[in-house]
Design a protein around this motif. Structure first.
Motif, PDB file in Angstrom:
ATOM      1  N   THR A  44     116.027  75.962  35.710  1.00  0.00           N
ATOM      2  CA  THR A  44     115.292  74.968  36.278  1.00  0.00           C
ATOM      3  C   THR A  44     113.753  75.725  36.696  1.00  0.00           C
ATOM      4  O   THR A  44     112.753  74.801  36.503  1.00  0.00           O
ATOM      5  CB  THR A  44     115.806  75.180  37.723  1.00  0.00           C
ATOM      6  N   ASN A  75     122.959  75.642  37.829  1.00  0.00           N
ATOM      7  CA  ASN A  75     122.449  75.243  38.828  1.00  0.00           C
ATOM      8  C   ASN A  75     123.679  75.202  39.909  1.00  0.00           C
ATOM      9  O   ASN A  75     123.740  74.474  40.935  1.00  0.00           O
ATOM     10  CB  ASN A  75     121.783  73.903  38.999  1.00  0.00           C
ATOM     11  N   SER A 102     115.343  77.623  45.159  1.00  0.00           N
ATOM     12  CA  SER A 102     115.910  76.347  44.273  1.00  0.00           C
ATOM     13  C   SER A 102     115.050  75.198  44.844  1.00  0.00           C
ATOM     14  O   SER A 102     114.636  74.399  44.023  1.00  0.00           O
ATOM     15  CB  SER A 102     117.459  76.161  44.765  1.00  0.00           C
ATOM     16  N   HIS A 103     115.059  75.008  46.249  1.00  0.00           N
ATOM     17  CA  HIS A 103     114.427  73.709  46.787  1.00  0.00           C
ATOM     18  C   HIS A 103     112.946  73.874  46.402  1.00  0.00           C
ATOM     19  O   HIS A 103     112.321  72.817  45.995  1.00  0.00           O
ATOM     20  CB  HIS A 103     114.632  73.812  48.495  1.00  0.00           C
ATOM     21  N   PHE A 121     112.565  72.836  42.522  1.00  0.00           N
ATOM     22  CA  PHE A 121     113.138  71.597  42.459  1.00  0.00           C
ATOM     23  C   PHE A 121     111.964  70.532  43.164  1.00  0.00           C
ATOM     24  O   PHE A 121     111.913  69.353  42.658  1.00  0.00           O
ATOM     25  CB  PHE A 121     114.550  71.075  43.055  1.00  0.00           C
ATOM     26  N   PHE A 127     120.185  68.258  41.833  1.00  0.00           N
ATOM     27  CA  PHE A 127     119.519  68.965  43.088  1.00  0.00           C
ATOM     28  C   PHE A 127     120.515  68.601  44.176  1.00  0.00           C
ATOM     29  O   PHE A 127     120.890  69.223  44.675  1.00  0.00           O
ATOM     30  CB  PHE A 127     118.386  68.356  43.102  1.00  0.00           C
ATOM     31  N   HIS A 178     121.644  70.840  46.850  1.00  0.00           N
ATOM     32  CA  HIS A 178     121.246  70.649  48.197  1.00  0.00           C
ATOM     33  C   HIS A 178     122.427  70.084  48.706  1.00  0.00           C
ATOM     34  O   HIS A 178     122.900  68.889  48.929  1.00  0.00           O
ATOM     35  CB  HIS A 178     120.211  69.476  48.337  1.00  0.00           C
ATOM     36  N   GLY A 198     115.027  63.726  46.698  1.00  0.00           N
ATOM     37  CA  GLY A 198     116.510  63.701  46.384  1.00  0.00           C
ATOM     38  C   GLY A 198     117.017  62.304  46.354  1.00  0.00           C
ATOM     39  O   GLY A 198     116.191  61.336  46.435  1.00  0.00           O
TER      40      GLY A 198
END
Length: 540
Positions: A312, A350, A366-367, A370, A393, A398, A417
């Motif tokens: 990612t 992921n 990760s957030h 993304f 994602f 999430h 998202g």
């Protein structure tokens, strides 16, 4: 359970844990100036996902698609067998990347005429605190320990090891702030911080390698053992003479660096700064590509703290590079990674389920990654590829973080998202506002907390399993019993950056230290990201 059955069960857990830890990927090295409560975390993740790369020399100088003319689809006789959209009329092929450049900015207008509401007043206070106390020397973010409760004099600074990620996050926040308010102070802050991140890159002496932190050789911030600490470097000659810097940089620090540089490039109207950012991103990306996506320290060897860049991150950072430059070598790399036959790898890499119980800070990484990926994928990838990444994602990253009293994660979900607002009583909007309301006003000092709640049975089971089989801690990280439901922000354990703390953690935790003040970037970025995307109005 019988011994044989227990053996096979543990074996299954081990195999699953290996896949999950490979997948959660964005693990933080948890390397800060405060005691580390993750004794098994050394981030020596040696698994390199480049093994799935069809470009064996990974220099990205030769494209898999030798007939690529950069106009989109070079397959003039496309029969839709590899088309992302099987019902489409060949508009997008399987390796479609939009021609450069595209504009990812929102082009929204903001009403700044109302009086500031309590959330805006709080962020204004946090911005002032940061400008006054938390960006000394060249601008890198640090915590401040004050001499007394008047909060006028700083005894020393701390949190230098994680400075780069929070500095980049703060840079993104100031860029959001500038677009919303038009405040010249926000623009001044952003330019200064971008220059600080540029300095982090160039002080190391090795092209493409970013320092964790850089400052003057001042005892208020420089460790007393810097001359013997292998991660601490003193500079006595050249353009950075009189400075010191911290190395052994991890991929989490690069995450913040790329987030800030990418957002500032788009939102701050200063051409000198934009040229500097463009040159810096090229330098860092080309070095990573040349070293097969390993972060290489100043000594020429990979760092020992999470050096391998994960899938990612590769996609997000390369897409930033393509967006800034239009370079074909970056486009070719993206075209490899977005092919339909690569989707399984993006899904596997992921899987973040274990981040619910161990190394929770990986969720923040990760957030952030993304957010960088999705805001650009919207304009550069085909609708089908963009929706696929959104699905990864929302339904793999999430997941347990949804509605978990984490305002930053909620803002990323609502803006990038698969989010459709409810006409009434939207739970996401309500919790976003609740969490920012519950967030303590500055100074954001360390405090004691003792959150208690109904135990999550899975966490209790994992804790018991690790007591019986201690080797699992080396694979998965330690697991302690946690709460079944997340605690509100004002009941959570204190963290330097609140959104990387585990809201399911059961106390007692922390200590009452009113003089040890964190930078407040957590509130600043959650608020200004939400305001930029018009989730919050000034009078709220």
């Amino acid at each position: 359970m019988p011994n044989l059955a227990r053996f096979f069960f543990v074996l299954l857990i081990v195999l699953l844990a290996g896949a999950l830890m490979l997948g959660c990927g964005d693990d933080d090295d948890d390397d800060n100036d405060t005691p580390d409560d993750d004794t098994s975390d050394d981030d020596d993740d040696t698994v390199d996902d480049d093994t799935i790369d069809d470009d064996d020399d990974n220099n990205d100088t030769s494209d898999d698609d030798t007939n690529d003319d950069d106009t989109g689809d070079d397959d003039t006789s496309d029969d839709d067998t590899n088309d992302d959209d099987t019902g489409d009329d060949d508009t997008f092929d399987d390796t479609y990347v939009a021609p450069w450049p595209q504009d990812p900015t929102l082009g929204l207008t903001y009403n700044e005429t109302p009086d500031a509401g309590p959330l805006r007043e709080k962020v204004d206070d946090y911005d002032l605190w940061h400008e006054t106390y938390h960006q000394p020397y060249y601008g890198n973010t640090v915590g401040a320990y004050f001499t007394d409760d008047s909060y006028t004099d700083v005894a020393y600074y701390f949190e230098t090891n994680d400075s780069c990620i929070w500095t980049g996050t703060y840079l993104a926040a100031q860029a959001f702030r500038y677009v919303v308010t038009g405040d010249e102070q926000a623009k001044t802050n952003a330019i200064r911080i971008a220059e600080a991140l540029d300095g982090n890159l160039h002080i190391t002496g090795r092209p493409g390698f970013i320092a964790r932190y850089r400052a003057l050789q001042d005892p208020q911030v420089m460790p007393g053992d810097c001359d013997t600490d292998p991660e601490c470097h003193i500079v006595d000659e050249g353009p950075y003479a009189g400075d010191f810097w911290r190395g052994n940089t991890s991929r989490d620090q690069y995450t913040g660096w790329f987030l800030g540089m990418g957002v500032a490039y788009d939102l701050i109207d200063d051409e000198d700064m934009r040229e500097m950012i463009r040159d810096d991103v090229i330098e860092v990306l080309d070095d990573l590509i040349a070293h097969k996506w390993l972060i290489v320290d100043a000594d020429g060897w990979p760092t020992t703290k999470a050096p391998n860049v994960l899938m990612t991150q590769k996609m997000a950072w390369t897409l930033i590079g393509y967006h800034l430059t239009g370079y074909d070598r970056y486009k070719q790399a993206l075209q490899k990674w977005i092919r339909n036959d690569r989707r399984i790898f993006l899904r596997l890499l992921n899987i973040s389920g274990m981040n619910r119980y161990t190394q929770y800070f990986g969720n923040n990484l990760s957030h952030e990654n993304f957010y960088s990926l999705l805001r650009l994928a919207r304009v550069y990838f085909s609708p089908d590829d963009y929706e696929f990444i959104q699905d990864v994602f929302d339904n793999q990253v999430h997941t347990f973080t949804r509605l978990s009293h984490n305002a930053l994660f909620t803002a990323v979900h609502m803006t990038q998202g698969l989010y459709e607002p409810e006409e009434r009583d939207d739970p996401y909007q309500a919790q976003l506002e609740e969490d920012l309301t519950d967030f303590m006003p500055p100074p954001k000092y360390d405090y004691f907390a003792d959150p208690q709640g109904v135990l999550d049975p899975v966490s209790v089971f994992l804790d018991d399993l690790m007591e019986q089989f201690p080797f699992l801690q080396e694979i998965m990280g330690d697991v302690d019993p946690q709460a079944l439901n997340p605690f509100p922000v004002d009941e959570q354990c204190a963290k330097d950056f609140q959104w990387q703390g585990n809201p399911f953690k059961i106390g007692p935790c922390g200590a009452e230290q009113p003089l040890q003040v964190n930078a407040g970037v957590d509130y600043i970025v959650a608020y200004w990201m939400s305001a930029y995307h018009q989730l919050l109005l000034k009078n709220q």
